[in-house]
Motif scaffolding. Sequence first.
Motif, PDB file in Angstrom:
ATOM      1  N   LEU A   1       9.025  -0.544 -12.696  1.00  0.00           N
ATOM      2  CA  LEU A   1       8.095  -0.496 -13.421  1.00  0.00           C
ATOM      3  C   LEU A   1       7.209   1.167 -13.785  1.00  0.00           C
ATOM      4  O   LEU A   1       6.275   1.085 -14.788  1.00  0.00           O
ATOM      5  CB  LEU A   1       6.652  -1.622 -13.007  1.00  0.00           C
ATOM      6  CG  LEU A   1       7.849  -2.747 -13.599  1.00  0.00           C
ATOM      7  CD1 LEU A   1       6.692  -4.141 -13.320  1.00  0.00           C
ATOM      8  CD2 LEU A   1       8.646  -2.952 -14.930  1.00  0.00           C
ATOM      9  N   VAL A   2       6.398   2.076 -12.626  1.00  0.00           N
ATOM     10  CA  VAL A   2       6.551   3.332 -12.977  1.00  0.00           C
ATOM     11  C   VAL A   2       6.715   3.917 -14.145  1.00  0.00           C
ATOM     12  O   VAL A   2       5.793   4.773 -14.439  1.00  0.00           O
ATOM     13  CB  VAL A   2       5.896   3.591 -11.318  1.00  0.00           C
ATOM     14  CG1 VAL A   2       6.943   4.519 -11.105  1.00  0.00           C
ATOM     15  CG2 VAL A   2       4.346   4.582 -11.696  1.00  0.00           C
ATOM     16  N   LEU A   3       7.858   3.898 -14.522  1.00  0.00           N
ATOM     17  CA  LEU A   3       8.683   4.830 -14.692  1.00  0.00           C
ATOM     18  C   LEU A   3       8.287   4.129 -16.868  1.00  0.00           C
ATOM     19  O   LEU A   3       8.071   4.926 -17.329  1.00  0.00           O
ATOM     20  CB  LEU A   3      10.722   4.325 -14.943  1.00  0.00           C
ATOM     21  CG  LEU A   3      10.673   5.204 -13.793  1.00  0.00           C
ATOM     22  CD1 LEU A   3      12.084   5.002 -13.106  1.00  0.00           C
ATOM     23  CD2 LEU A   3      10.501   7.069 -13.353  1.00  0.00           C
ATOM     24  N   PRO A   4       8.359   2.917 -16.559  1.00  0.00           N
ATOM     25  CA  PRO A   4       7.734   2.914 -18.357  1.00  0.00           C
ATOM     26  C   PRO A   4       6.352   2.955 -18.820  1.00  0.00           C
ATOM     27  O   PRO A   4       5.833   3.690 -19.530  1.00  0.00           O
ATOM     28  CB  PRO A   4       8.588   1.488 -18.249  1.00  0.00           C
ATOM     29  CG  PRO A   4       8.034   0.892 -17.473  1.00  0.00           C
ATOM     30  CD  PRO A   4       9.029   2.233 -16.327  1.00  0.00           C
ATOM     31  N   ALA A   5       5.731   3.272 -17.439  1.00  0.00           N
ATOM     32  CA  ALA A   5       4.132   3.735 -17.930  1.00  0.00           C
ATOM     33  C   ALA A   5       3.982   4.780 -17.736  1.00  0.00           C
ATOM     34  O   ALA A   5       3.463   6.013 -18.223  1.00  0.00           O
ATOM     35  CB  ALA A   5       3.427   3.089 -16.633  1.00  0.00           C
ATOM     36  N   HIS A   6       4.814   5.612 -16.833  1.00  0.00           N
ATOM     37  CA  HIS A   6       5.281   7.266 -17.298  1.00  0.00           C
ATOM     38  C   HIS A   6       5.527   7.562 -18.161  1.00  0.00           C
ATOM     39  O   HIS A   6       5.122   8.863 -19.261  1.00  0.00           O
ATOM     40  CB  HIS A   6       5.701   7.934 -16.281  1.00  0.00           C
ATOM     41  CG  HIS A   6       5.072   7.960 -15.046  1.00  0.00           C
ATOM     42  ND1 HIS A   6       6.033   8.476 -13.806  1.00  0.00           N
ATOM     43  CD2 HIS A   6       4.088   7.530 -15.014  1.00  0.00           C
ATOM     44  CE1 HIS A   6       5.534   8.122 -12.490  1.00  0.00           C
ATOM     45  NE2 HIS A   6       3.931   8.191 -13.048  1.00  0.00           N
ATOM     46  N   ALA A   7       6.446   6.736 -19.143  1.00  0.00           N
ATOM     47  CA  ALA A   7       7.115   6.683 -20.566  1.00  0.00           C
ATOM     48  C   ALA A   7       6.085   6.803 -21.411  1.00  0.00           C
ATOM     49  O   ALA A   7       6.075   7.866 -22.637  1.00  0.00           O
ATOM     50  CB  ALA A   7       8.330   6.414 -20.719  1.00  0.00           C
TER      51      ALA A   7
ATOM     52  N   ALA B   1       0.866  -1.508   0.067  1.00  0.00           N
ATOM     53  CA  ALA B   1      -0.132  -0.336   0.146  1.00  0.00           C
ATOM     54  C   ALA B   1       0.738   1.313  -0.090  1.00  0.00           C
ATOM     55  O   ALA B   1       0.675   2.010  -0.848  1.00  0.00           O
ATOM     56  CB  ALA B   1      -0.897   0.492   1.216  1.00  0.00           C
ATOM     57  N   LEU B   2       1.855   1.099   0.984  1.00  0.00           N
ATOM     58  CA  LEU B   2       2.314   2.487   0.986  1.00  0.00           C
ATOM     59  C   LEU B   2       3.499   2.439  -0.973  1.00  0.00           C
ATOM     60  O   LEU B   2       3.875   3.789  -1.002  1.00  0.00           O
ATOM     61  CB  LEU B   2       4.321   1.923   1.728  1.00  0.00           C
ATOM     62  CG  LEU B   2       3.992   2.362   3.085  1.00  0.00           C
ATOM     63  CD1 LEU B   2       3.125   1.521   3.403  1.00  0.00           C
ATOM     64  CD2 LEU B   2       4.429   2.686   4.026  1.00  0.00           C
ATOM     65  N   VAL B   3       3.893   1.499  -1.753  1.00  0.00           N
ATOM     66  CA  VAL B   3       4.076   1.689  -3.082  1.00  0.00           C
ATOM     67  C   VAL B   3       3.233   2.264  -4.158  1.00  0.00           C
ATOM     68  O   VAL B   3       3.186   3.606  -4.327  1.00  0.00           O
ATOM     69  CB  VAL B   3       4.824   0.375  -3.503  1.00  0.00           C
ATOM     70  CG1 VAL B   3       4.745   0.536  -4.367  1.00  0.00           C
ATOM     71  CG2 VAL B   3       5.577  -0.017  -2.996  1.00  0.00           C
TER      72      VAL B   3
ATOM     73  N   PHE C   1       0.358  -1.311  -7.182  1.00  0.00           N
ATOM     74  CA  PHE C   1      -0.099   0.059  -7.464  1.00  0.00           C
ATOM     75  C   PHE C   1      -0.502   0.786  -8.761  1.00  0.00           C
ATOM     76  O   PHE C   1      -1.128   1.622  -9.041  1.00  0.00           O
ATOM     77  CB  PHE C   1       1.427   0.700  -7.914  1.00  0.00           C
ATOM     78  CG  PHE C   1       2.765   0.671  -8.415  1.00  0.00           C
ATOM     79  CD1 PHE C   1       2.795   0.928  -9.436  1.00  0.00           C
ATOM     80  CD2 PHE C   1       2.829  -0.997  -8.252  1.00  0.00           C
ATOM     81  CE1 PHE C   1       3.284   0.226 -10.361  1.00  0.00           C
ATOM     82  CE2 PHE C   1       4.339  -1.122  -9.292  1.00  0.00           C
ATOM     83  CZ  PHE C   1       4.090  -0.638 -10.118  1.00  0.00           C
ATOM     84  N   SER C   2      -0.555  -0.741  -9.230  1.00  0.00           N
ATOM     85  CA  SER C   2      -1.505  -0.051 -10.795  1.00  0.00           C
ATOM     86  C   SER C   2      -2.301  -0.254 -10.801  1.00  0.00           C
ATOM     87  O   SER C   2      -3.644   0.392 -11.574  1.00  0.00           O
ATOM     88  CB  SER C   2      -0.844  -1.013 -11.891  1.00  0.00           C
ATOM     89  OG  SER C   2      -1.805  -2.690 -10.920  1.00  0.00           O
ATOM     90  N   MET C   3      -3.268  -0.182  -9.478  1.00  0.00           N
ATOM     91  CA  MET C   3      -4.919   0.074  -9.524  1.00  0.00           C
ATOM     92  C   MET C   3      -5.409   1.875  -9.277  1.00  0.00           C
ATOM     93  O   MET C   3      -6.144   2.034  -9.473  1.00  0.00           O
ATOM     94  CB  MET C   3      -5.345  -0.775  -7.897  1.00  0.00           C
ATOM     95  CG  MET C   3      -4.620  -2.085  -7.865  1.00  0.00           C
ATOM     96  SD  MET C   3      -6.248  -3.236  -9.059  1.00  0.00           S
ATOM     97  CE  MET C   3      -5.191  -3.103 -10.213  1.00  0.00           C
ATOM     98  N   VAL C   4      -4.279   2.471  -8.997  1.00  0.00           N
ATOM     99  CA  VAL C   4      -4.076   3.944  -8.736  1.00  0.00           C
ATOM    100  C   VAL C   4      -4.685   4.357 -10.348  1.00  0.00           C
ATOM    101  O   VAL C   4      -5.423   4.384 -10.376  1.00  0.00           O
ATOM    102  CB  VAL C   4      -2.794   4.751  -8.825  1.00  0.00           C
ATOM    103  CG1 VAL C   4      -2.957   5.696  -9.209  1.00  0.00           C
ATOM    104  CG2 VAL C   4      -2.241   4.264  -7.105  1.00  0.00           C
ATOM    105  N   GLY C   5      -4.014   3.178 -11.438  1.00  0.00           N
ATOM    106  CA  GLY C   5      -4.290   3.553 -12.418  1.00  0.00           C
ATOM    107  C   GLY C   5      -6.121   3.319 -13.160  1.00  0.00           C
ATOM    108  O   GLY C   5      -6.977   3.858 -13.496  1.00  0.00           O
TER     109      GLY C   5
END
Length: 492
Positions: free
Chosen positions: A194-200, A146-148, A310-314
């Motif tokens: 993996l958040v970095l390629p998502a942001h890319a 959850a912190l991530v 953290f992909s659930m944020v998306g």
Amino acid sequence: MTSDIPAIADSPLSVRRRRHLVWLLPVLWTVALGLWGLSRQDSVWRDEAATWQVAGRPAGEIWRMLGNVDAVHGLYYLLMHCLFEVFGASTATLRLPSVLAVAVAAACVALIGRRLAGPAAGLGGGLALGLLPAVQFYLQEGRPYALVAAGAGVSTLLLVSLAGSGRGRGTLLRWTAYGTAVLVCALLNWLSLLVLPAHAVTLWWARAGRGLWLRWAAYGTAAVAGALPLVLFSRSQSEQVSWIPPLTWHMLIGPALLLAVGAVGALADRPVRGRLSLAAVGLPLLAVPQLGLAGLSLAQPLFQDRYVLFSMVGLALLIGAGLGAAVRACAPRFPRGADLLVPGVVGVAALALLPVELGKRAPASRIDDVLAVAGEVCGLKRDGDAVVFVPAARRDTALVSPGAFTGLADVALAETPVASATLKGEEAEPDRIRAALLGQHRVLLVTDAAEVAKPPSAERDRAKAAVLREHFEVVTDRQVRGRRVTVFERRR
């Protein structure tokens, strides 16, 4: 006769209050969901037991343990150690950080949604996050996932802010905060990179300018460089994830359904190449980590949904996009109905998911309960009895509840977890375990319940089982919440 005094609803103060409510309501809603049944009927399962027993050690001992095992969670263990020192060890201290972290993620979803698609999208997405079944599970979990998610929400909010504000005042500070958020997430779980390629993908979708790409690349690279020593060192401890099964097609059914729901939300947002939209932010954040983890799992089995929670944020952003589109469609003909659409849909969803919500808050939602079995041991033991654990990892119940095992001799243990700088301690050789058991009259065996137990694989565990089977008889056998306590007495 008309008044020159502006309507209260249109006053700047009222507008500011409504703007704050867009993120404040999701925060309060998520905290309420998290506090509801937080103790799970005073149960703690094996993963949380690892957090509990490590956080209770001195900081120096934690650091020494990380050299041997679980380095990937080192920052989280040190954080929880500080909280246990200040607030004491309890289920509330164990789980409240996760509740607050998801609340932060919900606020980020709401702020991103409001910025890109309006208040209804922000409010809807922020309220939806805490209701997602996967989030419901880890909302009350004493682990770092959850912190991530909170860190991913913060970094995504910062990126959206930076993409929309050019070179304004405070840009350097926000980029520094962005890189720091990505780095801290990586130190909590390096798969969050993996958040970095998502942001890319988001920047590519929005046709970001060269300057934005360069700054993103610089700060992203700095975050990766900061996390690289942990990534490389933790690879030497890869046996910790050796239990994860190889990737199969049926494991991808859940992610495929999530991506389908996300695609619907993206279509509702009418994504257009060249502009920053909720679709351009939410869909990559949902899809890229899921697909990236699946790709990594082809090389080494790693596919566990919690690693990319953290992909659930998306997904929440895309749900917000769909709700925002529905409100815009209803507003011209049914303005009052449009105002009630988001709370109405969230209320119906909460009622529809009530069985899920209740299930996640029950002890049966986890595979076992280390506190419940400790209670059984306390009621069955006699002074002078011996205790053995099969597998040795089930010693966690004694580490979390040492008082329940007072007076029992852990005859297989050669070196305690603290002394050996490990999670479960070091056990003696099989011959020594056999000799120690043969010198006992009464032995308590703590193991898994029959429905989840696996045949002993370690030689030490096979030696324990053989001695008990050949020289002892069962006098009491209790199963409780995924674990089992069996009392053996020596045959005459």
